[in-house]
Design an enzyme around this catalytic site. Structure first.
Site, PDB file in Angstrom:
ATOM      1  N   HIS A   1      45.484  46.008  35.738  1.00  0.00           N
ATOM      2  CA  HIS A   1      44.397  45.759  36.697  1.00  0.00           C
ATOM      3  C   HIS A   1      44.652  46.403  38.056  1.00  0.00           C
ATOM      4  O   HIS A   1      43.951  46.096  39.030  1.00  0.00           O
ATOM      5  CB  HIS A   1      44.189  44.252  36.867  1.00  0.00           C
ATOM      6  CG  HIS A   1      43.706  43.568  35.629  1.00  0.00           C
ATOM      7  ND1 HIS A   1      44.115  42.312  35.241  1.00  0.00           N
ATOM      8  CD2 HIS A   1      42.841  43.986  34.670  1.00  0.00           C
ATOM      9  CE1 HIS A   1      43.520  41.992  34.105  1.00  0.00           C
ATOM     10  NE2 HIS A   1      42.751  42.986  33.736  1.00  0.00           N
TER      11      HIS A   1
ATOM     12  N   CYS B   1      37.393  60.532  48.837  1.00  0.00           N
ATOM     13  CA  CYS B   1      38.292  61.681  48.662  1.00  0.00           C
ATOM     14  C   CYS B   1      39.480  61.394  47.746  1.00  0.00           C
ATOM     15  O   CYS B   1      40.204  62.314  47.352  1.00  0.00           O
ATOM     16  CB  CYS B   1      38.807  62.178  50.016  1.00  0.00           C
ATOM     17  SG  CYS B   1      40.008  61.093  50.821  1.00  0.00           S
TER      18      CYS B   1
ATOM     19  N   CYS C   1      39.531  55.603  55.821  1.00  0.00           N
ATOM     20  CA  CYS C   1      40.302  56.803  55.483  1.00  0.00           C
ATOM     21  C   CYS C   1      40.411  57.706  56.718  1.00  0.00           C
ATOM     22  O   CYS C   1      39.421  57.927  57.423  1.00  0.00           O
ATOM     23  CB  CYS C   1      39.611  57.537  54.347  1.00  0.00           C
ATOM     24  SG  CYS C   1      40.416  59.073  53.830  1.00  0.00           S
TER      25      CYS C   1
ATOM     26  N   ASN D   1      55.035  29.854  27.990  1.00  0.00           N
ATOM     27  CA  ASN D   1      53.981  29.205  28.768  1.00  0.00           C
ATOM     28  C   ASN D   1      54.231  27.707  28.773  1.00  0.00           C
ATOM     29  O   ASN D   1      54.742  27.154  27.789  1.00  0.00           O
ATOM     30  CB  ASN D   1      52.597  29.483  28.152  1.00  0.00           C
ATOM     31  CG  ASN D   1      51.934  30.721  28.741  1.00  0.00           C
ATOM     32  OD1 ASN D   1      51.943  30.929  29.954  1.00  0.00           O
ATOM     33  ND2 ASN D   1      51.355  31.548  27.883  1.00  0.00           N
ATOM     34  N   PRO D   2      53.891  27.012  29.861  1.00  0.00           N
ATOM     35  CA  PRO D   2      54.129  25.573  29.906  1.00  0.00           C
ATOM     36  C   PRO D   2      53.267  24.777  28.932  1.00  0.00           C
ATOM     37  O   PRO D   2      53.666  23.720  28.473  1.00  0.00           O
ATOM     38  CB  PRO D   2      53.803  25.185  31.357  1.00  0.00           C
ATOM     39  CG  PRO D   2      53.338  26.394  32.045  1.00  0.00           C
ATOM     40  CD  PRO D   2      53.398  27.557  31.127  1.00  0.00           C
ATOM     41  N   GLU D   3      52.081  25.293  28.646  1.00  0.00           N
ATOM     42  CA  GLU D   3      51.156  24.614  27.732  1.00  0.00           C
ATOM     43  C   GLU D   3      50.655  25.602  26.689  1.00  0.00           C
ATOM     44  O   GLU D   3      50.858  26.807  26.802  1.00  0.00           O
ATOM     45  CB  GLU D   3      49.961  24.026  28.506  1.00  0.00           C
ATOM     46  CG  GLU D   3      50.330  23.090  29.641  1.00  0.00           C
ATOM     47  CD  GLU D   3      51.017  21.819  29.178  1.00  0.00           C
ATOM     48  OE1 GLU D   3      50.823  21.451  27.998  1.00  0.00           O
ATOM     49  OE2 GLU D   3      51.720  21.193  29.996  1.00  0.00           O
TER      50      GLU D   3
END
Length: 245
Positions: A119, A130, A148, A214-216
């Protein structure tokens, strides 16, 4: 849990290609809240400020919130033990790559070198006109929107806004890693965000063993996970690191 940790360590040591797939959960312990969920940022902020079309027409308004979220609030976040263990795994030739949904740059700061940022990265800004890329550390956020130096066009954080496609190279590299992986370690991702969540699913389809930290339970757990190491990312990866190093 101890048996599962030992089994996971054995699989990683024997694997010819292992990659980690990380989400917001790995950075929560660095003080960065997730976007979604009970304590997510979208409960406090309107996600419209990260909509590309809205941003292009209301850049000054959007930048007020972008600065607050990404360059004031997140500025002091540091890598935690989970980031550092993954970097150490790479140095020890136990991890070939990290595919991350996160935009916080913490994998790089922890020392990881092969990181595919699905991402994008909030530590960079880009001129949409540019193409000039800027380091966020060189930007004066007292004056917004930042512009810019070449054409005075408004700069945009170099991460994916709503309405934008995934960067080509990150997309291609992530799925290439998934296709050849023998082990995929999911850390802190719930599997809710597409197309990123297709990366570990592709690894599973290609024959990889999926280790989930993962916790859950998550969307991944019942669908593709082979071993669920239940707990916080730092706790589990520290324990795993003791068996690996």
């Amino acid at each position: 849990m101890n048996t599962l940790l030992k089994e996971s360590a054995k699989l990683i040591k024997e694997s010819n290609f292992t990659f980690a797939f990380t989400g917001a959960g790995i950075s929560v312990e660095s003080g960065i809240p997730p976007f979604r969920g009970e304590h997510g940022l979208w409960n406090k902020y309107n996600p419209q400020v990260l909509d590309l079309g809205y941003f292009l027409n209301n850049s000054a308004h959007c930048w007020t919130y972008i600065r607050e979220i990404f360059y004031d609030f997140f500025a002091d976040a540091k890598p935690n033990d989970a980031h550092r263990i993954l970097a150490q795994m790479e140095r020890n030739k136990l991890l070939n790559a990290v595919v991350t949904q996160n935009i916080d740059n913490l994998h790089y700061e922890a020392g990881s070198e092969t990181v595919y940022e699905f991402h994008g990265n909030s530590k960079k800004l880009k001129c949409l006109k540019c193409g000039q890329v800027y380091d966020a550390r060189d930007i004066d956020f007292e004056n917004i929107p930042p512009k810019c130096v070449n054409d005075k066009d408004v700069l945009k954080p170099d991460f994916i806004f709503f309405g934008e496609g995934i960067p080509h190279d990150a997309y291609a590299d992530s799925f290439a890693a998934a296709e050849k992986a023998e082990v995929c370690i999911i850390v802190g991702s719930t599997g809710e965000v597409t197309p990123a969540s297709y990366v570990p699913r592709t690894a599973k389809q290609a024959g990889a063993t999926i280790i989930e930290i993962n916790p859950e339970e998550t969307i991944f757990t019942s669908a593709i996970t082979d071993i669920h190491l239940k707990g916080k990312a730092t706790d589990v990866l520290n324990q795993l690191g003791e068996l690996l190093f």
